[in-house]
Design an enzyme around this catalytic site. Sequence first.
Site, PDB file in Angstrom:
ATOM      1  CD  GLU A  44      -3.753  -6.884   3.710  1.00 43.75           C
ATOM      2  OE1 GLU A  44      -3.598  -8.234   2.609  1.00 43.75           O
ATOM      3  OE2 GLU A  44      -3.062  -6.159   3.614  1.00 43.75           O
TER       4      GLU A  44
ATOM      5  CD  GLU B 249      -2.632  -1.105   2.352  1.00 39.85           C
ATOM      6  OE1 GLU B 249      -2.457  -1.449   3.423  1.00 39.85           O
ATOM      7  OE2 GLU B 249      -3.996  -0.861   1.926  1.00 39.85           O
TER       8      GLU B 249
HETATM    9  C1  1HE Z   1       6.434  -8.639  12.186  1.00 43.76           C
HETATM   10  C2  1HE Z   1       5.648  -8.558  10.749  1.00 43.76           C
HETATM   11  C3  1HE Z   1       4.790  -7.673  10.745  1.00 43.76           C
HETATM   12  C4  1HE Z   1       7.639  -9.627  10.423  1.00 43.76           C
HETATM   13  N1  1HE Z   1       4.259  -7.018  12.128  1.00 43.76           N
HETATM   14  N2  1HE Z   1       6.014  -7.974  13.314  1.00 43.76           N
HETATM   15  N3  1HE Z   1       1.746  -8.628   7.145  1.00 43.76           N
HETATM   16  C5  1HE Z   1       2.313  -9.999   7.040  1.00 43.76           C
HETATM   17  O1  1HE Z   1       1.222 -10.554   7.157  1.00 43.76           O
HETATM   18  C6  1HE Z   1       3.504 -10.363   6.796  1.00 43.76           C
HETATM   19  C7  1HE Z   1       4.084 -11.033   8.006  1.00 43.76           C
HETATM   20  N4  1HE Z   1       5.507 -11.374   7.949  1.00 43.76           N
HETATM   21  C8  1HE Z   1       6.107 -12.388   7.042  1.00 43.76           C
HETATM   22  O2  1HE Z   1       5.236 -13.034   6.442  1.00 43.76           O
HETATM   23  C9  1HE Z   1       7.470 -12.580   7.218  1.00 43.76           C
HETATM   24  O3  1HE Z   1       7.978 -11.923   8.505  1.00 43.76           O
HETATM   25  C10 1HE Z   1       8.426 -11.984   6.071  1.00 43.76           C
HETATM   26  C11 1HE Z   1       7.969 -12.950   4.757  1.00 43.76           C
HETATM   27  C12 1HE Z   1       8.071 -10.468   5.739  1.00 43.76           C
HETATM   28  C13 1HE Z   1       9.648 -12.211   6.509  1.00 43.76           C
HETATM   29  O4  1HE Z   1      10.030 -13.456   6.612  1.00 43.76           O
HETATM   30  P1  1HE Z   1      11.569 -13.893   7.538  1.00 43.76           P
HETATM   31  O5  1HE Z   1      11.693 -15.050   7.660  1.00 43.76           O
HETATM   32  O6  1HE Z   1      12.527 -12.950   6.808  1.00 43.76           O
HETATM   33  O7  1HE Z   1      11.212 -13.020   8.952  1.00 43.76           O
HETATM   34  P2  1HE Z   1      10.517 -13.578  10.175  1.00 43.76           P
HETATM   35  O8  1HE Z   1      11.267 -14.221  11.120  1.00 43.76           O
HETATM   36  O9  1HE Z   1       9.185 -13.948   9.927  1.00 43.76           O
HETATM   37  O10 1HE Z   1      10.314 -12.091  11.136  1.00 43.76           O
HETATM   38  C14 1HE Z   1      11.430 -11.465  11.685  1.00 43.76           C
HETATM   39  C15 1HE Z   1      10.855 -10.584  12.585  1.00 43.76           C
HETATM   40  O11 1HE Z   1       9.762  -9.659  12.195  1.00 43.76           O
HETATM   41  C16 1HE Z   1       9.601 -11.401  13.816  1.00 43.76           C
HETATM   42  O12 1HE Z   1       9.586 -10.952  14.929  1.00 43.76           O
HETATM   43  P3  1HE Z   1      10.649 -11.647  16.269  1.00 43.76           P
HETATM   44  O13 1HE Z   1      10.585 -10.962  17.403  1.00 43.76           O
HETATM   45  O14 1HE Z   1      10.196 -13.202  16.282  1.00 43.76           O
HETATM   46  O15 1HE Z   1      12.153 -11.637  15.603  1.00 43.76           O
HETATM   47  C17 1HE Z   1       8.388 -11.248  13.305  1.00 43.76           C
HETATM   48  O16 1HE Z   1       7.476 -11.428  14.177  1.00 43.76           O
HETATM   49  C18 1HE Z   1       8.850  -9.744  12.685  1.00 43.76           C
HETATM   50  N5  1HE Z   1       7.852  -9.363  11.840  1.00 43.76           N
HETATM   51  N6  1HE Z   1       6.514  -9.240  10.091  1.00 43.76           N
HETATM   52  C19 1HE Z   1       4.927  -7.416  13.174  1.00 43.76           C
HETATM   53  N7  1HE Z   1       3.855  -7.505   9.870  1.00 43.76           N
HETATM   54  C20 1HE Z   1      -2.974  -0.480   7.176  1.00 43.76           C
HETATM   55  S1  1HE Z   1      -3.646  -2.172   6.933  1.00 43.76           S
HETATM   56  C21 1HE Z   1      -2.292  -3.256   6.259  1.00 43.76           C
HETATM   57  C22 1HE Z   1      -2.562  -4.517   6.477  1.00 43.76           C
HETATM   58  C23 1HE Z   1      -1.350  -5.564   6.466  1.00 43.76           C
HETATM   59  O17 1HE Z   1      -0.324  -4.988   6.212  1.00 43.76           O
HETATM   60  S2  1HE Z   1      -1.722  -7.311   6.409  1.00 43.76           S
HETATM   61  C24 1HE Z   1      -0.132  -7.997   6.262  1.00 43.76           C
HETATM   62  C25 1HE Z   1       0.822  -7.923   7.630  1.00 43.76           C
END
Ligand code: 1HE
Length: 266
Positions: A137, A117
């Site tokens: 989402e 976005e």
């Molecule tokens: C996060 C987020 C996040 C990572 N909010 N903490 N977005 C999503 O659904 C995408 C969610 N994220 C993922 O699918 C993956 O993290 C990735 C593909 C982006 C990257 O994978 P990877 O293996 O490199 O990293 P990871 O181990 O999953 O994440 C590293 C850290 O970042 C981890 O935290 P940690 O404390 O365990 O190290 C994750 O929890 C954190 N992290 N993404 C919070 N999104 C205005 S409305 C918009 C609506 C949306 O955006 S919906 C989509 C949300």
Amino acid sequence: MSQSTGEAESLVTYELRGTVALIGLNRPAKRNAISDRFVEAIADAVTRASSEAKAGVIFGHGPHFCAGLDLSEHSEKPLFEAVKGSRRWHAVFDLIERGTIPFVSALTGATVGGGFELAASTQIRVADGTAFFALPEGQRGIFVGGGGSVRIARLIGPARMGDMMLTGRVLNATGMEAWGGVTYVAEDGKALDKAVEIAERMAQNAEFTNYAIINALPRIADMSSEDGLFTESMVASLATMTDDAKARLRDFLEKRAAKVQAPGGS
Ligand code: 1HE
């Protein structure tokens, strides 16, 4: 020079390179997920860029552009706070889409949910081969709230956007280019360089024309043909009245300005 932007210091880096502002999303440990403070840091950086640069670039520090909304923060929000949060994203991304200078996003790795976005609010999207696009989402039980239902739907069409949200379909840079969501595909590792090059080119345009392009085109797209054509005539006539236009037209007619080059430079 590279600087932090005020209070939300570490979340966004800011560098004014000549006439181009480089805005870096700087929360790589959380894949640049956008928290409330992060939105404000983006707003500060975009406002500053708009006051002192002629074009801007938004990129992600680390391998990922942006993993979207900070889901840890969002899960705690009461209903009305969620509404206000979404409306704040709209206001901030509007500073990018319909502000005073054009922005390019340099897309690498995850360009997901709210990250897509954010990219959709920039005028030009450059992605390299590491970039991937998703709208998870549906899987998360939420909905786009950062303007995607308007901006992404207009870029790629509501049917394709619906496909991404319903099925979790993930596209790479070339797939998203074919769908209209990516403007340029760069060599791997070169998205930022290419984005800066494009921003430098746009920064040389007449400021009023850039302003008219970024403000008139999306509005005209919302109008009837009749209203759009009328508005176009007004904007075109205003642009011609500027001293900048007069000087640039004279430069061309007196053979001081560069000609349009055919592709390939011949
Ligand atoms: C996060 C987020 C996040 C990572 N909010 N903490 N977005 C999503 O659904 C995408 C969610 N994220 C993922 O699918 C993956 O993290 C990735 C593909 C982006 C990257 O994978 P990877 O293996 O490199 O990293 P990871 O181990 O999953 O994440 C590293 C850290 O970042 C981890 O935290 P940690 O404390 O365990 O190290 C994750 O929890 C954190 N992290 N993404 C919070 N999104 C205005 S409305 C918009 C609506 C949306 O955006 S919906 C989509 C949300």
